[in-house]
Design a protein around this motif. Structure first.
Motif, PDB file in Angstrom:
ATOM      1  N   LEU A  46       0.839  -1.189   0.000  1.00 18.60           N
ATOM      2  CA  LEU A  46       0.000   0.000   0.000  1.00 18.60           C
ATOM      3  C   LEU A  46       0.877   1.242   0.000  1.00 18.60           C
ATOM      4  CD1 LEU A  46      -2.790   1.223  -0.031  1.00 18.60           C
ATOM      5  CD2 LEU A  46      -2.853   1.050   2.468  1.00 18.60           C
ATOM      6  N   GLY A  47       1.050   1.826  -1.164  1.00 17.48           N
ATOM      7  CA  GLY A  47       1.784   3.062  -1.303  1.00 17.48           C
ATOM      8  C   GLY A  47       3.291   2.922  -1.313  1.00 17.48           C
ATOM      9  N   THR A  48       3.806   2.062  -0.483  1.00 22.44           N
ATOM     10  CA  THR A  48       5.237   1.824  -0.369  1.00 22.44           C
ATOM     11  C   THR A  48       5.469   0.342  -0.094  1.00 22.44           C
ATOM     12  OG1 THR A  48       7.192   2.225   1.028  1.00 22.44           O
ATOM     13  CG2 THR A  48       5.054   2.504   2.068  1.00 22.44           C
ATOM     14  N   THR A  49       6.565  -0.179  -0.603  1.00 22.16           N
ATOM     15  CA  THR A  49       6.851  -1.602  -0.377  1.00 22.16           C
ATOM     16  C   THR A  49       7.126  -1.880   1.093  1.00 22.16           C
ATOM     17  OG1 THR A  49       9.166  -1.186  -0.955  1.00 22.16           O
ATOM     18  CG2 THR A  49       7.715  -2.006  -2.701  1.00 22.16           C
ATOM     19  N   GLY A  50       7.317  -0.811   1.868  1.00 16.65           N
ATOM     20  CA  GLY A  50       7.486  -0.990   3.313  1.00 16.65           C
ATOM     21  C   GLY A  50       6.202  -1.314   4.033  1.00 16.65           C
ATOM     22  N   CYS A  51       5.078  -1.256   3.317  1.00 23.34           N
ATOM     23  CA  CYS A  51       3.774  -1.618   3.882  1.00 23.34           C
ATOM     24  C   CYS A  51       3.168  -2.710   3.014  1.00 23.34           C
ATOM     25  CB  CYS A  51       2.849  -0.399   3.934  1.00 23.34           C
ATOM     26  SG  CYS A  51       1.204  -0.754   4.597  1.00 23.34           S
ATOM     27  N   GLY A  52       3.415  -3.953   3.381  1.00 19.02           N
ATOM     28  CA  GLY A  52       2.953  -5.076   2.581  1.00 19.02           C
ATOM     29  C   GLY A  52       1.492  -5.405   2.812  1.00 19.02           C
ATOM     30  N   LEU A  53       0.844  -5.966   1.785  1.00 17.30           N
ATOM     31  CA  LEU A  53      -0.538  -6.437   1.887  1.00 17.30           C
ATOM     32  C   LEU A  53      -0.542  -7.954   2.000  1.00 17.30           C
ATOM     33  CD1 LEU A  53      -2.322  -4.194  -0.777  1.00 17.30           C
ATOM     34  CD2 LEU A  53      -2.227  -3.875   1.708  1.00 17.30           C
ATOM     35  N   TYR A  54      -1.290  -8.451   2.961  1.00 15.24           N
ATOM     36  CA  TYR A  54      -1.348  -9.881   3.256  1.00 15.24           C
ATOM     37  C   TYR A  54      -2.806 -10.332   3.222  1.00 15.24           C
ATOM     38  CZ  TYR A  54       3.485  -9.576   4.956  1.00 15.24           C
ATOM     39  OH  TYR A  54       4.840  -9.383   5.059  1.00 15.24           O
ATOM     40  N   TYR A  55      -3.006 -11.576   2.780  1.00 14.49           N
ATOM     41  CA  TYR A  55      -4.340 -12.159   2.788  1.00 14.49           C
ATOM     42  C   TYR A  55      -4.584 -12.746   4.170  1.00 14.49           C
ATOM     43  CZ  TYR A  55      -8.371 -14.859   1.067  1.00 14.49           C
ATOM     44  OH  TYR A  55      -9.618 -15.379   0.865  1.00 14.49           O
ATOM     45  N   GLU A  56      -5.578 -12.238   4.865  1.00 10.34           N
ATOM     46  CA  GLU A  56      -5.804 -12.599   6.267  1.00 10.34           C
ATOM     47  C   GLU A  56      -5.956 -14.107   6.506  1.00 10.34           C
ATOM     48  OE1 GLU A  56      -6.750 -12.429  10.423  1.00 10.34           O
ATOM     49  OE2 GLU A  56      -5.600 -11.131   9.092  1.00 10.34           O
ATOM     50  N   PRO A  57      -6.744 -14.841   5.710  1.00  6.07           N
ATOM     51  CA  PRO A  57      -6.908 -16.270   6.005  1.00  6.07           C
ATOM     52  C   PRO A  57      -5.618 -17.081   5.929  1.00  6.07           C
ATOM     53  CG  PRO A  57      -8.698 -15.514   4.614  1.00  6.07           C
ATOM     54  CD  PRO A  57      -7.684 -14.406   4.657  1.00  6.07           C
ATOM     55  N   THR A  58      -4.672 -16.682   5.068  1.00  6.72           N
ATOM     56  CA  THR A  58      -3.422 -17.439   4.919  1.00  6.72           C
ATOM     57  C   THR A  58      -2.231 -16.736   5.560  1.00  6.72           C
ATOM     58  OG1 THR A  58      -2.868 -16.387   2.803  1.00  6.72           O
ATOM     59  CG2 THR A  58      -4.227 -18.386   2.726  1.00  6.72           C
ATOM     60  N   GLU A  59      -2.395 -15.439   5.839  1.00  6.39           N
ATOM     61  CA  GLU A  59      -1.328 -14.586   6.387  1.00  6.39           C
ATOM     62  C   GLU A  59      -0.104 -14.546   5.471  1.00  6.39           C
ATOM     63  OE1 GLU A  59      -0.646 -15.609  10.534  1.00  6.39           O
ATOM     64  OE2 GLU A  59      -2.300 -14.264  11.079  1.00  6.39           O
ATOM     65  N   LYS A  60      -0.340 -14.671   4.164  1.00 10.66           N
ATOM     66  CA  LYS A  60       0.740 -14.609   3.181  1.00 10.66           C
ATOM     67  C   LYS A  60       0.627 -13.332   2.354  1.00 10.66           C
ATOM     68  CE  LYS A  60       1.325 -19.616   2.686  1.00 10.66           C
ATOM     69  NZ  LYS A  60       1.295 -20.768   1.732  1.00 10.66           N
ATOM     70  N   VAL A  61       1.779 -12.806   1.915  1.00 12.07           N
ATOM     71  CA  VAL A  61       1.782 -11.655   1.035  1.00 12.07           C
ATOM     72  C   VAL A  61       0.946 -11.967  -0.202  1.00 12.07           C
ATOM     73  CG1 VAL A  61       3.194 -10.122  -0.385  1.00 12.07           C
ATOM     74  CG2 VAL A  61       4.066 -10.913   1.805  1.00 12.07           C
ATOM     75  N   SER A  62       0.048 -11.059  -0.565  1.00 12.84           N
ATOM     76  CA  SER A  62      -0.843 -11.296  -1.698  1.00 12.84           C
ATOM     77  C   SER A  62      -1.098 -10.001  -2.448  1.00 12.84           C
ATOM     78  CB  SER A  62      -2.185 -11.865  -1.225  1.00 12.84           C
ATOM     79  OG  SER A  62      -2.011 -13.108  -0.575  1.00 12.84           O
ATOM     80  N   SER A  63      -1.381 -10.119  -3.720  1.00  8.92           N
ATOM     81  CA  SER A  63      -1.750  -8.968  -4.531  1.00  8.92           C
ATOM     82  C   SER A  63      -3.265  -8.821  -4.565  1.00  8.92           C
ATOM     83  CB  SER A  63      -1.217  -9.121  -5.956  1.00  8.92           C
ATOM     84  OG  SER A  63       0.185  -9.011  -5.984  1.00  8.92           O
ATOM     85  N   PHE A  64      -3.721  -7.576  -4.483  1.00 11.32           N
ATOM     86  CA  PHE A  64      -5.135  -7.249  -4.555  1.00 11.32           C
ATOM     87  C   PHE A  64      -5.330  -6.235  -5.674  1.00 11.32           C
ATOM     88  CE2 PHE A  64      -4.121  -8.366  -0.201  1.00 11.32           C
ATOM     89  CZ  PHE A  64      -5.117  -9.267   0.142  1.00 11.32           C
ATOM     90  N   SER A  65      -6.492  -6.262  -6.305  1.00 15.64           N
ATOM     91  CA  SER A  65      -6.787  -5.318  -7.375  1.00 15.64           C
ATOM     92  C   SER A  65      -7.693  -4.208  -6.856  1.00 15.64           C
ATOM     93  CB  SER A  65      -7.445  -6.022  -8.555  1.00 15.64           C
ATOM     94  OG  SER A  65      -6.496  -6.833  -9.224  1.00 15.64           O
ATOM     95  N   PHE A  66      -7.354  -2.969  -7.234  1.00 16.18           N
ATOM     96  CA  PHE A  66      -8.059  -1.782  -6.760  1.00 16.18           C
ATOM     97  C   PHE A  66      -8.368  -0.853  -7.928  1.00 16.18           C
ATOM     98  CE2 PHE A  66      -4.985  -3.064  -3.524  1.00 16.18           C
ATOM     99  CZ  PHE A  66      -5.675  -2.971  -2.322  1.00 16.18           C
ATOM    100  N   ASN A  67      -9.440  -0.103  -7.802  1.00 20.91           N
ATOM    101  CA  ASN A  67      -9.604   1.092  -8.606  1.00 20.91           C
ATOM    102  C   ASN A  67      -8.471   2.030  -8.203  1.00 20.91           C
ATOM    103  OD1 ASN A  67     -10.790   4.073  -8.095  1.00 20.91           O
ATOM    104  ND2 ASN A  67     -11.498   3.286 -10.068  1.00 20.91           N
TER     105      ASN A  67
END
Length: 266
Positions: A46-67
């Motif tokens: 989110l905005g910077t690679t220093g803030c990673g996005l993770y999928y809560e059920p697996t707790e793994k780094v994941s990509s999400f699609s956004f407007n």
């Protein structure tokens, strides 16, 4: 989903509900041709690679699609969360989510909604501080008071940036995440509506769990909620008016975030 499904039908449903994880690079236009003008991006940060996005059920780094506009608004919210947290917390390093875009009607179907499970701050020493939206996990725990305080503080901070913020008080579907979208406003043009039960829940939750007042959390606007929210405004230095003023509302949201996270005592 058929190609001739009307845009009106796609937007009939409300924005509430958990979103599923979308695979990186999946094109929205391929699923919903009538929405092709929307610019979609896929990110695992989110905005910077220093803030990673993770999928809560697996707790793994994941990509999400956004407007793309919504993503940029979320990034402004992240910087706001960074600025208003205690300095010893460090920065929001991980955000765990149930998803953004998913193939369904409503704001999720436009990539304009985000379901958040928790935020993990890390300081330079790697010490974590957690804001959890997993009411289903902590509601009966020994640390419930701490989780409640941070939860409602964060909901207030979220409401400063987005109109639709759905909490566990809205329905059981939101017991494991907090939903946000920009259907009405996003990016900070905040306004309070005394007819919105979702906003009232957050004001009441902040008054009760952050400011220590006896406010009932029932989603109904009345003399108690008006009086308690006004008492908070006076405590933080707002000399007049109520929370229905846009300036007072934004001040209430930010002060509640700072108070609830322990940044400022007031």
């Amino acid at each position: 989903m058929t190609a001739n499904l009307s845009r009106r039908k796609l937007l009939i449903a409300g924005s509430a509900g958990a979103a599923g994880l979308i695979l990186p690079g999946r094109a929205l236009a391929a699923e919903m041709p009538e929405m092709a003008p929307l610019t979609m991006i896929s990110r695992n940060y989110l905005g910077t690679t220093g803030c990673g996005l993770y999928y809560e059920p697996t707790e793994k780094v994941s990509s999400f699609s956004f407007n793309s506009t919504f993503y940029n608004q979320l990034n402004e919210w992240r910087k706001y969360m960074d600025t208003n947290a205690p300095s010893g917390w460090g920065w929001p390093a991980r955000i765990y989510s149930y998803g953004a875009y998913t193939d369904k009607p409503g704001m999720h179907g436009e990539g304009r909604a985000f379901d958040i499970g928790k935020i993990v701050y890390l300081n330079a020493s790697g010490v974590p501080k957690i804001i959890s939206m997993r009411y289903d996990l902590w509601k009966n725990s020994g640390d419930a008071a701490t989780y409640q305080r941070r939860y409602w503080a964060t909901a207030a901070g979220y409401m400063r940036w987005f109109r639709h913020v759905l909490t566990y008080k809205d329905n059981t579907q939101h017991h494991n995440h907090m939903h946000v979208d920009n259907q009405v406003y996003g990016g900070g043009a905040a306004a309070f509506n005394t007819g919105s039960s979702s906003q009232i829940y957050i004001v009441q939750g902040a008054c009760r769990y952050v400011w220590g007042l006896g406010t009932g959390v029932d989603g109904s606007w009345g003399p108690e909620t008006q009086g308690d929210s006004t008492a908070v405004l006076r405590r933080i230095g707002r000399p007049s008016g109520s929370i229905t003023s846009a300036a007072n509302f934004t001040a209430f949201c930010t002060a509640s975030l700072r108070k609830g996270l322990g940044t400022q005592a007031y």
